[in-house]
Design a protein around this motif. Structure first.
Motif, mmCIF file in Angstrom:
data_model
loop_
_atom_site.group_PDB
_atom_site.id
_atom_site.type_symbol
_atom_site.label_atom_id
_atom_site.label_comp_id
_atom_site.label_asym_id
_atom_site.label_seq_id
_atom_site.Cartn_x
_atom_site.Cartn_y
_atom_site.Cartn_z
ATOM 1 N N PRO A 185 56.443 71.315 -34.620
ATOM 2 C CA PRO A 185 55.332 70.307 -35.251
ATOM 3 C C PRO A 185 54.895 69.262 -34.937
ATOM 4 N N GLY A 186 53.171 68.850 -34.872
ATOM 5 C CA GLY A 186 52.751 68.004 -34.524
ATOM 6 C C GLY A 186 51.973 67.456 -34.578
ATOM 7 N N LYS A 187 51.076 66.109 -34.362
ATOM 8 C CA LYS A 187 49.758 66.208 -33.857
ATOM 9 C C LYS A 187 49.281 67.573 -33.491
ATOM 10 N N ILE A 188 47.401 67.941 -33.477
ATOM 11 C CA ILE A 188 46.835 68.618 -32.453
ATOM 12 C C ILE A 188 45.357 68.179 -32.085
ATOM 13 N N ALA A 189 45.305 68.257 -30.569
ATOM 14 C CA ALA A 189 43.668 67.452 -30.254
ATOM 15 C C ALA A 189 42.896 68.760 -30.518
ATOM 16 N N ARG A 190 42.031 67.661 -31.101
ATOM 17 C CA ARG A 190 40.356 68.775 -31.426
ATOM 18 C C ARG A 190 39.369 67.982 -31.320
ATOM 19 N N ASP A 191 38.007 68.898 -31.342
ATOM 20 C CA ASP A 191 36.904 68.373 -31.778
ATOM 21 C C ASP A 191 36.203 68.015 -33.145
ATOM 22 N N SER A 192 35.443 67.394 -33.208
ATOM 23 C CA SER A 192 34.736 67.581 -34.654
ATOM 24 C C SER A 192 33.566 69.026 -34.984
ATOM 25 N N LEU A 193 33.904 69.310 -35.872
ATOM 26 C CA LEU A 193 32.870 69.965 -36.615
ATOM 27 C C LEU A 193 31.836 69.702 -36.035
ATOM 28 N N SER A 194 31.173 71.304 -36.065
ATOM 29 C CA SER A 194 29.537 70.569 -35.467
ATOM 30 C C SER A 194 28.732 71.929 -35.138
ATOM 31 N N VAL A 195 27.670 72.003 -35.610
ATOM 32 C CA VAL A 195 26.379 73.515 -34.956
ATOM 33 C C VAL A 195 27.208 73.705 -33.552
ATOM 34 N N LYS A 196 28.016 74.518 -33.483
ATOM 35 C CA LYS A 196 28.631 74.534 -31.340
ATOM 36 C C LYS A 196 27.723 75.910 -31.204
ATOM 37 N N GLU A 197 27.202 75.982 -30.722
ATOM 38 C CA GLU A 197 26.949 77.169 -30.001
ATOM 39 C C GLU A 197 27.718 78.893 -29.025
ATOM 40 N N PHE A 198 27.460 79.557 -29.927
ATOM 41 C CA PHE A 198 28.575 80.784 -29.617
ATOM 42 C C PHE A 198 27.341 81.938 -28.610
ATOM 43 N N ILE A 199 27.751 82.333 -27.788
ATOM 44 C CA ILE A 199 27.150 84.330 -27.237
ATOM 45 C C ILE A 199 26.219 84.604 -28.636
ATOM 46 N N PRO A 200 25.130 85.073 -28.308
ATOM 47 C CA PRO A 200 24.649 86.195 -28.696
ATOM 48 C C PRO A 200 25.737 87.206 -29.006
ATOM 49 N N LEU A 201 25.241 87.692 -31.060
ATOM 50 C CA LEU A 201 25.784 88.625 -31.365
ATOM 51 C C LEU A 201 25.421 89.974 -31.676
ATOM 52 N N PHE A 202 24.052 89.973 -31.339
ATOM 53 C CA PHE A 202 23.474 91.115 -31.202
ATOM 54 C C PHE A 202 24.099 92.228 -29.978
ATOM 55 N N LYS A 203 25.053 91.837 -29.117
ATOM 56 C CA LYS A 203 25.102 92.557 -27.764
ATOM 57 C C LYS A 203 26.997 92.942 -28.250
ATOM 58 N N THR A 204 26.464 94.461 -29.456
ATOM 59 C CA THR A 204 27.927 94.683 -29.909
ATOM 60 C C THR A 204 28.809 95.783 -29.333
ATOM 61 N N GLY A 205 28.210 96.254 -29.433
ATOM 62 C CA GLY A 205 27.881 97.319 -28.044
ATOM 63 C C GLY A 205 28.346 99.196 -29.499
ATOM 64 N N VAL A 206 28.522 99.775 -28.742
ATOM 65 C CA VAL A 206 28.478 101.242 -30.060
ATOM 66 C C VAL A 206 29.856 101.800 -30.060
ATOM 67 N N PRO A 207 29.888 102.121 -31.152
ATOM 68 C CA PRO A 207 30.994 102.805 -31.978
ATOM 69 C C PRO A 207 32.331 102.574 -30.668
ATOM 70 N N ALA A 208 32.058 104.143 -29.568
ATOM 71 C CA ALA A 208 32.781 104.422 -28.890
ATOM 72 C C ALA A 208 33.727 103.416 -27.729
ATOM 73 N N GLU A 209 32.802 102.521 -27.164
ATOM 74 C CA GLU A 209 32.856 101.222 -26.520
ATOM 75 C C GLU A 209 33.920 100.287 -27.870
ATOM 76 N N ILE A 210 33.735 99.664 -28.574
ATOM 77 C CA ILE A 210 34.515 99.468 -29.424
ATOM 78 C C ILE A 210 36.198 99.900 -29.836
ATOM 79 N N LEU A 211 35.798 100.945 -30.088
ATOM 80 C CA LEU A 211 37.433 101.256 -30.110
ATOM 81 C C LEU A 211 37.719 101.800 -28.481
ATOM 82 N N ALA A 212 37.754 101.853 -27.514
ATOM 83 C CA ALA A 212 37.961 102.123 -26.741
ATOM 84 C C ALA A 212 38.814 100.415 -25.973
ATOM 85 N N GLY A 213 38.159 99.511 -27.156
ATOM 86 C CA GLY A 213 38.740 97.951 -25.985
ATOM 87 C C GLY A 213 39.773 97.614 -27.408
#
Length: 466
Positions: A258-286
């Motif tokens: 147990p100890g300190k954890i280096a971290r950034d500050s909370l901000s509105v970080k951009e992620f990749i677009p989430l509309f590319k989620t895949g079809v059900p068969a691909e989701i289960l295969a992964g």
């Protein structure tokens, strides 16, 4: 001449057995994947597009672009003890597979012995006899009904299942580290907002005391503002405790003290677009846990095949050869050569219901594995559905929350000014400041919910093990 005839008969018998073996029809069944319906597995299919790019297929470094978080995830992958145990189980399963791959080969044993005996004749004469032996024994079981082949397939499924289990642990590990990292940043932000609010309350208390001196508010207003200050200060120790416990939880995942954890500050970080989620068969295969469950079913299926073969006769061929003599000086002469071969079929008739019990248990194991596989599919559908909707709801709250905070900041400024000029009651200031603090904390929760939804969606689609 007699020996030649004996060997000839043995060869004929063995040849007949081999012909019988070749004409035997395998009693084992051919494996087929469980037939399950997955099109309706996800609630809210309008949130899942047919785009071929599945978020679960991304490497975790492509999704989590915070360099500090990347370093923590890599450290966890290198040092996490649960993952090390999973890798060890893969080596165990692989060792059993190597053993099963040799099951079609004959076993071979070598032995050497010296036998001593003493004989006493009727006349009382004593003779000492030594028998020297050196030879090899070989035995081979013909895989007539596919028992050994099915056992090998079952062990191969066990290896693949252990690999999928390790991948599932890695997926959960990556997701757990990311969740705790974002929670830690959220607690930092909440603590910062709370400490800022404490300073604001201190200024408010000072203002109230000045207004009381000017007879613009009563002592009750001063006391009430002090109470709000103390109520805000009370939450600071709890936030610090949450920060410490989350740091400890992260250290546990990383396999460190147990100890300190280096971290950034909370901000509105951009992620990749989430509309590319895949079809059900691909989701289960992964999803590695779904693959693990199907491989467990495959293993149980093959073990059921193995259990079926015990009802049918087994063909065993045993051979031995070597040297045996009671005279060590003639041990390596041609007269010391000995050998033999035995071939036979063994048909179980009555063995206290062992074969029937074995088959019944194997069938129930297979049925349980099928239920577990279907349960994993239902769990996958629930997790993906919840993560998608959670992200949608968190995103929908961002705009109105921003407007709410803007209005509350104005409300605090306006009410404070109105109180100074005797146009408003002090309670309006208290209510406005309380609402502002609550909205600021809720905004942090909204951002945390959105980040956690992305992490959960990534894990639900099987991401993180690549």
């Amino acid at each position: 001449m007699h020996n030649k005839q004996s060997y000839f008969k043995i060869l004929i018998f063995t040849g007949c057995l081999m012909i019988f073996w070749g004409g035997c029809k395998s009693v084992v069944k051919t494996y087929q994947s469980p037939n399950v319906e997955i099109d309706s597995l996800f609630r809210g299919n309008h949130l899942i597009t047919n785009d071929s790019a599945n978020i679960g297929s991304l490497h975790w470094k492509e999704l989590f672009r915070d360099s500090l978080l990347q370093a923590l995830i890599q450290e966890g992958i290198d040092n996490n003890l649960d993952l090390k145990v999973a890798y060890s189980r893969i080596f165990q399963a692989a060792a059993y597979l190597k053993q099963s791959e040799l099951s079609n080969y004959p076993s071979l044993d070598a032995d050497a012995s010296i036998e001593y005996s003493k004989k006493i004749s009727t006349s009382g004469a004593v003779s000492h006899v030594h028998q020297y032996s050196l030879g090899v024994d070989a035995s081979w079981e013909a895989d007539i009904w596919g028992k050994l082949k099915s056992a090998k397939k079952a062990q191969m499924a066990a290896v693949l299942s252990s690999e999928a289990a390790a991948q599932a642990i890695k997926t959960n590990l990556v997701a757990s580290i990311a969740r705790n990292y974002y929670s830690l940043m959220a607690y930092d932000k909440e603590l910062s907002v709370t400490l800022t609010t404490v300073d604001t309350w201190k200024q408010t208390v000072k203002v109230m005391k000045d207004l009381k001196t000017g007879a613009k508010v009563t002592e009750a207003a001063v006391v009430q503002s002090e109470a709000e200050l103390y109520a805000t200060q009370v939450s600071v120790p709890d936030l610090k405790r949450n920060i410490r416990e989350t740091e400890n939880a992260l250290c546990y995942l990383l396999g460190r003290d147990p100890g300190k954890i280096a971290r950034d500050s909370l901000s509105v970080k951009e992620f990749i677009p989430l509309f590319k989620t895949g079809v059900p068969a691909e989701i289960l295969a992964g999803r590695p846990d779904v693959r693990e469950a199907e491989l467990d079913f495959r293993q149980a299926f093959e073990l059921t095949n193995v259990a079926r073969t015990y009802f049918y006769p087994s063909l065993n061929i045993t051979a031995n050869g070597g040297l045996s003599s009671n005279d060590l000086s003639r041990f390596f002469s041609t007269g010391s050569l000995v050998g033999g071969i035995i071939g036979g079929l063994t048909q179980p008739i009555f063995n206290k219901r062992a074969n029937k019990t074995r088959l019944e248990i194997a069938k129930q194991d297979q049925l349980q594995a099928l239920y577990n596989f279907k349960q994993k599919l239902l769990g996958a559908g629930q997790e993906v559905s919840n993560a998608l909707y959670s992200y949608r709801s968190a995103t929908d709250k961002i705009a109105p929350r921003t407007l709410q905070l803007s209005s509350l900041h104005k409300a605090v400024d306006y009410t404070q000014e109105l109180v100074r000029n005797d146009f408003a009651d002090y309670s309006e200031v208290l209510i406005a400041m309380q609402s502002l603090l609550s909205a600021q904390i809720n905004q942090v929760t909204d951002f945390l919910q959105r980040n956690e939804a992305i992490v959960n969606l990534y894990a639900a689609m099987g991401g993180g093990w690549q």
